[in-house]
Design a protein around this motif. Structure first.
Motif, PDB file in Angstrom:
ATOM      1  N   ASP A  60      26.746  45.822  -5.029  1.00 35.55           N
ATOM      2  CA  ASP A  60      27.712  46.903  -4.873  1.00 35.55           C
ATOM      3  C   ASP A  60      27.427  48.117  -5.740  1.00 35.55           C
ATOM      4  OD1 ASP A  60      29.008  45.318  -3.077  1.00 35.55           O
ATOM      5  OD2 ASP A  60      30.521  44.615  -4.489  1.00 35.55           O
ATOM      6  N   LYS A  61      26.316  48.139  -6.438  1.00 40.21           N
ATOM      7  CA  LYS A  61      26.025  49.257  -7.341  1.00 40.21           C
ATOM      8  C   LYS A  61      25.253  50.349  -6.620  1.00 40.21           C
ATOM      9  CE  LYS A  61      26.028  46.790 -11.685  1.00 40.21           C
ATOM     10  NZ  LYS A  61      25.286  46.476 -12.881  1.00 40.21           N
ATOM     11  N   ASN A  62      25.402  51.564  -7.119  1.00 34.67           N
ATOM     12  CA  ASN A  62      24.598  52.690  -6.645  1.00 34.67           C
ATOM     13  C   ASN A  62      23.305  52.713  -7.445  1.00 34.67           C
ATOM     14  OD1 ASN A  62      26.504  53.580  -4.818  1.00 34.67           O
ATOM     15  ND2 ASN A  62      27.541  54.831  -6.348  1.00 34.67           N
ATOM     16  N   TYR A  63      22.200  52.550  -6.769  1.00 37.91           N
ATOM     17  CA  TYR A  63      20.911  52.500  -7.447  1.00 37.91           C
ATOM     18  C   TYR A  63      20.219  53.864  -7.399  1.00 37.91           C
ATOM     19  CZ  TYR A  63      21.307  47.459  -7.581  1.00 37.91           C
ATOM     20  OH  TYR A  63      21.729  46.186  -7.836  1.00 37.91           O
ATOM     21  N   ALA A  64      19.489  54.150  -8.452  1.00 40.95           N
ATOM     22  CA  ALA A  64      18.712  55.388  -8.512  1.00 40.95           C
ATOM     23  C   ALA A  64      17.451  55.233  -7.678  1.00 40.95           C
ATOM     24  CB  ALA A  64      18.352  55.705  -9.956  1.00 40.95           C
ATOM     25  N   ASP A  65      17.010  56.331  -7.136  1.00 44.27           N
ATOM     26  CA  ASP A  65      15.792  56.330  -6.340  1.00 44.27           C
ATOM     27  C   ASP A  65      14.579  56.283  -7.280  1.00 44.27           C
ATOM     28  OD1 ASP A  65      14.023  56.523  -4.266  1.00 44.27           O
ATOM     29  OD2 ASP A  65      14.350  58.658  -3.914  1.00 44.27           O
ATOM     30  N   PRO A  66      13.688  55.300  -7.149  1.00 44.24           N
ATOM     31  CA  PRO A  66      12.533  55.216  -8.063  1.00 44.24           C
ATOM     32  C   PRO A  66      11.402  56.180  -7.711  1.00 44.24           C
ATOM     33  CG  PRO A  66      12.505  53.370  -6.561  1.00 44.24           C
ATOM     34  CD  PRO A  66      13.778  54.128  -6.287  1.00 44.24           C
ATOM     35  N   VAL A  67      11.460  56.834  -6.553  1.00 45.24           N
ATOM     36  CA  VAL A  67      10.360  57.712  -6.134  1.00 45.24           C
ATOM     37  C   VAL A  67      10.195  58.919  -7.071  1.00 45.24           C
ATOM     38  CG1 VAL A  67       9.490  59.162  -4.259  1.00 45.24           C
ATOM     39  CG2 VAL A  67      10.466  56.923  -3.762  1.00 45.24           C
ATOM     40  N   PRO A  68      11.278  59.621  -7.488  1.00 44.02           N
ATOM     41  CA  PRO A  68      11.067  60.734  -8.429  1.00 44.02           C
ATOM     42  C   PRO A  68      10.435  60.295  -9.759  1.00 44.02           C
ATOM     43  CG  PRO A  68      13.230  60.907  -7.451  1.00 44.02           C
ATOM     44  CD  PRO A  68      12.670  59.588  -7.025  1.00 44.02           C
ATOM     45  N   GLN A  69      10.767  59.099 -10.209  1.00 38.91           N
ATOM     46  CA  GLN A  69      10.147  58.604 -11.444  1.00 38.91           C
ATOM     47  C   GLN A  69       8.648  58.406 -11.259  1.00 38.91           C
ATOM     48  OE1 GLN A  69      12.275  55.082 -12.584  1.00 38.91           O
ATOM     49  NE2 GLN A  69      14.255  56.107 -12.451  1.00 38.91           N
ATOM     50  N   ALA A  70       8.259  57.864 -10.111  1.00 40.96           N
ATOM     51  CA  ALA A  70       6.836  57.669  -9.831  1.00 40.96           C
ATOM     52  C   ALA A  70       6.108  59.002  -9.705  1.00 40.96           C
ATOM     53  CB  ALA A  70       6.666  56.842  -8.555  1.00 40.96           C
ATOM     54  N   VAL A  71       6.762  59.976  -9.087  1.00 45.38           N
ATOM     55  CA  VAL A  71       6.148  61.295  -8.940  1.00 45.38           C
ATOM     56  C   VAL A  71       5.950  61.956 -10.306  1.00 45.38           C
ATOM     57  CG1 VAL A  71       6.535  63.621  -8.021  1.00 45.38           C
ATOM     58  CG2 VAL A  71       6.956  61.632  -6.592  1.00 45.38           C
ATOM     59  N   ILE A  72       6.938  61.819 -11.168  1.00 44.84           N
ATOM     60  CA  ILE A  72       6.834  62.417 -12.502  1.00 44.84           C
ATOM     61  C   ILE A  72       5.727  61.756 -13.315  1.00 44.84           C
ATOM     62  CG2 ILE A  72       8.059  62.645 -14.711  1.00 44.84           C
ATOM     63  CD1 ILE A  72       8.736  64.721 -12.579  1.00 44.84           C
ATOM     64  N   LEU A  73       5.656  60.436 -13.270  1.00 42.30           N
ATOM     65  CA  LEU A  73       4.578  59.753 -13.998  1.00 42.30           C
ATOM     66  C   LEU A  73       3.210  60.161 -13.470  1.00 42.30           C
ATOM     67  CD1 LEU A  73       6.046  56.186 -14.447  1.00 42.30           C
ATOM     68  CD2 LEU A  73       5.627  57.889 -16.207  1.00 42.30           C
TER      69      LEU A  73
END
Length: 114
Positions: A60-73
């Motif tokens: 039931d939680k709202n999860y953050a999108d991991p794609v921007p983190q991968a793009v930044i790294l």
């Protein structure tokens, strides 16, 4: 307000690339501009109230999108490698030229016909 400081960082880096005469200062200005762009991307993609996307059995939680983190790294790694390549190029230019001033390097490497 934070976006204005980040935009100023990008502009300082951009103007440093254009107006600085020393090759090392141009490389540092490009790194400053890259840092500003990455910081702006982080500010745009960050949102409060989101949780990290780790499986823990709760759905039931709202999860953050991991794609921007991968793009930044990826951007950080590519920026580091480009900076290393530019420093190697500056080191090679310094072997043949007594200075790192761009106008002097252009003058020394331009062929003139008399």
């Amino acid at each position: 307000m934070l976006e204005a400081f980040i935009f100023a960082t990008v502009l300082f880096g951009f103007f440093g690339i254009i107006f600085k005469e020393n090759l090392m200062m141009k490389i540092i200005a490009m790194d400053v501009m890259s840092t500003g762009v990455i910081a702006y991307y982080v500010i745009v993609s960050s949102r409060s109230g989101l949780f990290t996307p780790i499986l823990n059995g709760v759905a039931d939680k709202n999860y953050a999108d991991p794609v921007p983190q991968a793009v930044i790294l990826t951007a950080i790694v590519i920026g580091f490698s480009i900076q290393a390549l530019m420093l190697v190029g500056a080191m090679k230019l310094a072997q043949n030229n007594p200075t790192l001033a761009t106008k002097e390097i252009e003058k020394n490497n331009t062929l003139t016909k008399n």
